[in-house]
Design a protein around this motif. Structure first.
Motif, mmCIF file in Angstrom:
data_model
loop_
_atom_site.group_PDB
_atom_site.id
_atom_site.type_symbol
_atom_site.label_atom_id
_atom_site.label_comp_id
_atom_site.label_asym_id
_atom_site.label_seq_id
_atom_site.Cartn_x
_atom_site.Cartn_y
_atom_site.Cartn_z
ATOM 1 N N ILE A 136 0.410 -0.905 -8.309
ATOM 2 C CA ILE A 136 0.926 -1.104 -6.960
ATOM 3 C C ILE A 136 -0.133 -1.613 -5.978
ATOM 4 O O ILE A 136 0.082 -2.576 -5.259
ATOM 5 N N HIS A 137 -1.309 -0.975 -5.984
ATOM 6 C CA HIS A 137 -2.277 -1.332 -4.937
ATOM 7 C C HIS A 137 -3.045 -2.626 -5.232
ATOM 8 O O HIS A 137 -3.599 -3.228 -4.330
ATOM 9 N N ASP A 138 -3.048 -3.028 -6.488
ATOM 10 C CA ASP A 138 -3.761 -4.246 -6.839
ATOM 11 C C ASP A 138 -2.841 -5.461 -6.851
ATOM 12 O O ASP A 138 -3.293 -6.583 -7.022
ATOM 13 N N ALA A 139 -1.532 -5.209 -6.676
ATOM 14 C CA ALA A 139 -0.569 -6.295 -6.819
ATOM 15 C C ALA A 139 -0.696 -7.314 -5.681
ATOM 16 O O ALA A 139 -1.182 -6.999 -4.601
ATOM 17 N N LYS A 217 2.737 13.113 -10.710
ATOM 18 C CA LYS A 217 3.957 12.331 -10.943
ATOM 19 C C LYS A 217 3.782 11.404 -12.137
ATOM 20 O O LYS A 217 2.674 11.256 -12.635
ATOM 21 N N MET A 263 -3.722 8.971 -5.546
ATOM 22 C CA MET A 263 -3.072 7.789 -4.979
ATOM 23 C C MET A 263 -3.556 7.624 -3.555
ATOM 24 O O MET A 263 -3.642 8.586 -2.811
ATOM 25 N N ARG A 264 -3.856 6.376 -3.205
ATOM 26 C CA ARG A 264 -4.300 6.116 -1.842
ATOM 27 C C ARG A 264 -3.236 6.639 -0.884
ATOM 28 O O ARG A 264 -2.073 6.295 -1.000
ATOM 29 N N SER A 265 -3.601 7.491 0.034
ATOM 30 C CA SER A 265 -2.566 8.049 0.901
ATOM 31 C C SER A 265 -2.441 7.223 2.170
ATOM 32 O O SER A 265 -3.377 6.554 2.594
ATOM 33 N N LYS A 266 -1.245 7.287 2.733
ATOM 34 C CA LYS A 266 -0.937 6.537 3.945
ATOM 35 C C LYS A 266 -1.775 7.050 5.095
ATOM 36 O O LYS A 266 -2.152 8.211 5.146
ATOM 37 N N GLU A 267 -2.005 6.160 6.043
ATOM 38 C CA GLU A 267 -2.699 6.545 7.260
ATOM 39 C C GLU A 267 -1.869 7.617 7.981
ATOM 40 O O GLU A 267 -0.682 7.454 8.181
#
Lengths: 483, 474, 100
Positions: A136-139, A217, A263-267
């Motif tokens: 997801i984050h590298d896409a 997850k 997982m990188r968390s949202k701000e």
């Protein structure tokens, strides 16, 4: 070194096996062409409104009975507000503080696991991440298919009552068996129709202070659930041992690497701004709806296993294998109803038949040999018409072509020779032409005797065309040798 | 609009073959052409589809078929109602160019009754406003005075009926958005009981308050339109499942008990001519045999505050879907969150943003109980107070709006002053009841004034009886 | 009168609502929202602890539809309305946030 107690709670999302989605008439079907099962409602088009699927409520009430839940007089839907491109309305319709089922439990290997709640909610669409190895984050960008958006889910939330990966697996396995039995879901973890998230925390054995909860997850099988939990326990123990601080976060299980990734968390923190969904009205199960649910729940796995163990005299592991496979169990029960002995039917079902099904990727419903045929086979074995090896032979034919076992026996003249007189004559004949072997048996040590005896038994079976009753032949041979 | 026929008359003429639907439509199109440039009541005129439908209706009549109770009647639709394949914008840039793939239930029912949708009308963006000035496509003007607003948010529909484009129009009313522009434009406007008219296909502003309703030049025309669109709909979970009773044609108010709501009539800020119109209507009704009394509904005083918490909260959620992914405007961004935020910043106007912000705040952690939760409780108080009043009264009266139509630009810089123009209409939406505005009298500037007739839930029949009586007093 | 909501809070709320706003918009919104919330103080200040909230003006329960399929929309028509599509799906820029 400090030892830790593991505390595990599980959130299980189950896709319901309805014909249509939760709030609209689009088909609930896995694997369709992208964006073909979409309509104004599940696409969240301006002006569309949700209408609740009756079957979803009925399924929730079945679950209520099966998992010993209380079903309060009324439950309502809320909106969970957050932006995500797989959610067509940018809110999820779910249940919040007034869910349909509360305070349930099941027993797993003698331990009671409490279940906090179960609630109805809509599934999201499916995003595919393009470029960057699909992560997801590298896409570079993502593509969205809304076929899954609005598929009905029940989320089943346990209390933190499990202390090991083993117990967590046992809980999910029992839950899966129950869900399959009441028929509300396909419960296929691999296809995502049953998704398990685990909350894992550790606390030092000497304290009552709860550890920091980490959510994991992306486990798509029972095996990966167990591995992920064990890996997380190991990670947290190592951190605690070196006095590192565990942060509350969501971690992703990486099946290939065998570890969890943060997982990188949202701000900022999430603020879902829950409020009652104004486009839906409360669900207030009536006495009649509750009665129908109580009367529709079939025999559940735990009592069923106990019944089979006591009525058929089978072992608990055989009982679990049978009950976990509803179709196979139904097949076995039909065979027993047709006159087969429970124990023998179970042996065939969990042995050769299960082997055949696995090898051919087939299902019990599709077997050419019907349960009555299996009952007949078992009877032919019990009355000594067939030896076990002949029976296997017959079974093989009956699994391949639509014939009954007795027909095979008759057509191929396979009936076992049981007549003692006939068999005695056969023994005389065979021993008569093998005097050397008898002499060697007499002179030999125990090892040599065993070998010669085996040779003679082989000759006897061969001469009888495999039809001689081995039990009787063995007995006659022993008598002659020891004369 | 001199010489314009009512919907009842037009439908009768078309059904009997005395007039062709085609000629009715051409007349409406001509009326639109003559004034639309100055008024800007319409976002879209659907001339081609209207002519095609008119031709089909004429053919049906020629074959001896009955096209239905609204045969050949042209109707304007507020541009927040979905019509398959027709531009539907909510007067917002974020939906510019969007053509719904489906049709609202009310429009389906209009088509089945032989009506001819002819225009999509201007509104305050997403129905948020009281003047139709918050439109991405420019304001609509009041047909009675081009320097004044037509009211809002259904200002385009009110103006279209008032200017004689069409005898009928549909609007939506969340806090007064049908009744207040009806009052400003001198036409009849009805907010039916919540749940009586299906909301399927109405682009949501505040779901628990929104209700579709008619505009017409006469009370009878409004009744005919309401009877065409109302009734249960399986596509709307909040649709009342019982079949409504016919409204009836009565105008006899003798013996009816009618209360004048003190909190909405004696309020500071109600123009003297407006108060006088309500009182004159009341004494006229008394002269026709009704019992008139003043009544206090104390919690009405909190209606405006509660409304401006509940409606924005629901709107903040309803409008989240305009995110640049599936339809409408997109402004590119480095990631999806930035794309969403830029799209919404570019696509929504100032008032919509203000309400999204207010609603998001009212629902956010730590503020829910103080604002949204508290407002929902005020709603309970208002319902309770009205219930007490309706034990003693059959219907209630009040002004529809505090003043006659104000000047364009007069309130755009002061949101709160603008919100105040809904103060008399909001309590009905919070309670889920029915209310309608009937033109009665004129203000100091010679512009129309509306008297509001309020009725309990499902009280449309008695409400229309009183409205007809008020209409007869003119 | 001091505003009840600061520009920082406005930016936080704008973030929740996915609205990009400039600093001057944040200040202006802080002021406008402050005025509206000030007006709402009459409601916020009421003691309503024993009053039940009303979420729906009408009291219906169990509005349910049969589990019967209805036609879905035509995919080409659905995708034609979208700002960007690829391979029969909706195309969006990269997703940086958490999955749910």
């Amino acid at each position: 070194m400090t030892t830790y107690e593991t505390v595990i709670g599980l959130e299980v999302h189950v896709e319901l096996a309805t014909r249509t989605k939760l709030f609209c008439g689009c088909a609930n079907e896995f694997g369709a062409e992208p964006n073909t099962h979409v309509c104004p409602v599940c696409l969240g088009l301006p002006g569309s409104l949700p209408v609740l699927n009756r079957t979803v409520v009925e399924f929730a009430l079945l679950l209520g009975v099966a998992l010993n839940f209380d079903v309060p007089p009324s439950s309502i839907f809320h909106r969970k507000n957050y932006f995500y491109p797989d959610m067509p309305k940018d809110f999820q319709v779910s249940q919040f503080d007034e869910p349909i089922c509360v305070d349930g439990w099941i027993d797993v290997a003698g331990e009671r696991i409490r279940i906090e709640r179960a609630h109805m909610e809509e599934d999201t669409g499916k995003t595919t991440h393009m470029g960057g190895g699909g992560r997801i984050h590298d896409a570079d960008y993502s593509l969205v298919d809304y076929n899954r958006a609005g598929i009905p889910l029940l989320e089943i939330v346990s209390r933190p009552d499990m202390g090991s990966a083993e117990q967590a697996r046992g809980y999910v396995s029992e839950l899966r068996a129950i869900l399959a039995t009441i028929g509300i879901s396909d419960v296929k973890m691999e296809e995502g129709s049953m998704r398990v998230d685990a909350n894992v925390s550790l606390r030092a054995n000497s304290t009552d202070v709860l550890g920091t909860k980490v959510e994991i997850k992306n486990m798509n099988s029972l095996r990966s659930l167990g591995r992920a939990i064990d890996s997380e326990i190991e990670r947290q123990s190592a951190m605690l041992d070196s006095e590192e601080v565990i942060i509350q976060e969501t971690r992703h299980w990486d099946e290939v690497a065998g570890i969890t990734h943060g997982m990188r968390s949202k701000e900022g923190s999430s603020d879902y701004r829950y409020f009652p969904e104004p486009d839906l009205v409360p669900v207030a199960p009536t006495d009649e709806m509750r009665k129908v649910a109580r009367e529709s729940v079939p025999e559940l796995p735990a009592p069923k296993r106990e019944r089979l163990i006591s009525d058929w005299g089978i072992g608990s592991s055989d009982a679990r294998v049978l009950v976990d496979d509803r179709a196979l169990c139904a097949y076995a029960e039909a065979a027993v109803a047709a006159g087969g002995s429970g124990k023998d039917v179970t042996n065939w079902c969990t042995g050769e038949i299960l082997g055949y099904l696995n090898e051919h990727g087939s299902t019990p419903e599709a077997l050419i040999l019907r349960p009555e045929g299996l009952a007949e086979l078992v009877a032919l074995l019990a009355d000594d018409t067939l030896s076990r090896s002949l029976a296997k032979d017959v079974l093989e034919e009956c699994l391949a072509t639509p014939v009954m076992p007795r027909e095979v026996v008759e057509r191929r003249g396979l009936a076992q020779m049981n007549d003692e007189g006939e068999l005695a004559a056969l023994v005389d004949e065979v021993l008569g032409r093998n005097e050397d072997a008898i002499a060697q048996w007499k002179a030999g040590d125990e090892k040599a005797r065993k070998k010669k005896r085996g040779f003679l038994m082989g000759e006897l079976m061969k001469t009888s065309g495999s039809k001689g009753n081995p039990k009787v032949l063995n007995q006659l041979l022993d008598e002659r040798l020891h004369d | 609009m001199t010489g314009a026929k009512t919907a009842v008359e037009t439908a009768a003429a078309v059904r009997s073959g005395d007039r062709s639907a085609r000629s009715v439509v051409e007349e409406a199109l001509a009326a639109i052409s003559s004034r639309e440039e100055e008024l800007h009541a319409c976002n879209e005129v659907m001339a081609d589809s209207a002519r095609a439908r008119a031709g089909a209706i004429d053919a049906a009549v020629a074959h001896g078929e009955d096209p239905g109770p609204l045969a050949g009647v042209p109707i304007a639709l507020k541009d927040n109602l979905c019509v398959q394949g027709e531009l539907t914008t909510c007067s917002s840039k974020i939906l510019e160019g969007w053509r719904p793939p489906y049709t609202a239930t009310v429009v389906e029912r209009l088509l089945a009754a032989g009506a001819i949708p002819i225009a999509k009308t201007n509104l305050d963006e997403f129905a948020m406003g009281s003047s139709t000035e918050n439109s991405a496509f420019g304001p609509t003007r009041n047909p009675h005075d081009m320097t004044r607003v037509p009211g809002g948010s259904s200002g385009g529909s009110a103006a279209a009926v008032s200017a004689g484009y069409v005898p009928l129009a549909l609007g939506s009313d969340t806090g007064g958005s049908i009744r207040q522009p009806a009052a400003f434009c001198g036409v009849v406007g009805v907010k039916p009981t919540y749940g009586r008219v299906s909301r399927y296909g109405l682009i949501a502003f505040a779901s628990s308050l929104d209700q579709i309703g008619p505009f017409a030049t006469t009370v009878d025309d409004a009744a005919l339109l309401l009877e065409t669109i109302w009734g249960p709909d399986q596509m709307d979970s909040t649709s009342i499942p019982s079949q409504p009773d016919p409204i009836g044609a009565g105008s006899d108010v003798s013996g009816l008990r009618i209360g004048i709501i003190e909190e909405l009539t004696d309020l500071e800020g109600i123009a003297p001519e407006v108060r006088a119109s309500v009182e004159r209507a009341a004494s006229g009704l008394e002269g026709s045999g009704a019992h008139i009394e003043r009544v206090s509904i104390p919690s009405c005083a909190y209606g405006l505050s509660a409304y401006y918490l509940i409606a924005p909260a629901e709107a903040s959620s309803n409008l989240a879907r305009y995110d640049g992914v599936r339809y409408g405007l997109r402004v590119d961004g480095a990631d999806v969150a930035e794309m969403n935020a830029k799209t919404r910043a570019a696509g929504f106007g100032a008032e919509v943003k203000r309400r999204i912000m207010l609603g998001t705040y009212a629902l956010s952690a730590g503020y829910y109980d103080a604002y949204y939760g508290q407002a929902q409780k005020v709603r309970t108080l208002i319902i309770g107070d009205f219930a007490q009043a309706y034990e003693r009264f059959d219907v209630l009266l009040s002004p529809t709006a505090p003043t006659e139509a104000f000047k364009i630009g007069a309130k755009t810089a002061d949101p709160l002053a603008m919100y105040m123009s809904d103060i008399c209409t909001i309590p009905t939406n919070l309670a889920g009841h029915a209310a309608m505005s009937v033109p009665f009298g004129t203000g100091a500037e010679g512009l129309p004034i509306g008297v509001q007739v309020l009725a309990p839930a499902l009280g449309e029949s008695v409400m229309f009886t009183v409205a007809r009586a008020v209409e007869g007093l003119r | 009168m001091s505003p009840r909501i600061s520009p920082e809070q406005v930016r936080h709320v704008a973030n929740l609502a996915r609205l990009s706003i400039t600093d001057s918009e944040a200040s202006q919104l802080a002021e406008e929202l402050g005025v509206i919330l000030e007006h709402a103080e009459d409601v916020a200040a009421l003691d309503l602890s024993d009053i039940e909230p009303t979420a729906h003006p009408i009291h219906l329960t169990n509005v349910l539809r049969d589990d019967a399929p209805r036609p879905s929309l035509d995919r080409d028509e659905v995708l034609a309305a979208a700002p960007a599509t690829e391979d029969r799906r909706f195309r969006v820029p990269r997703i940086m946030g958490e999955t749910q």
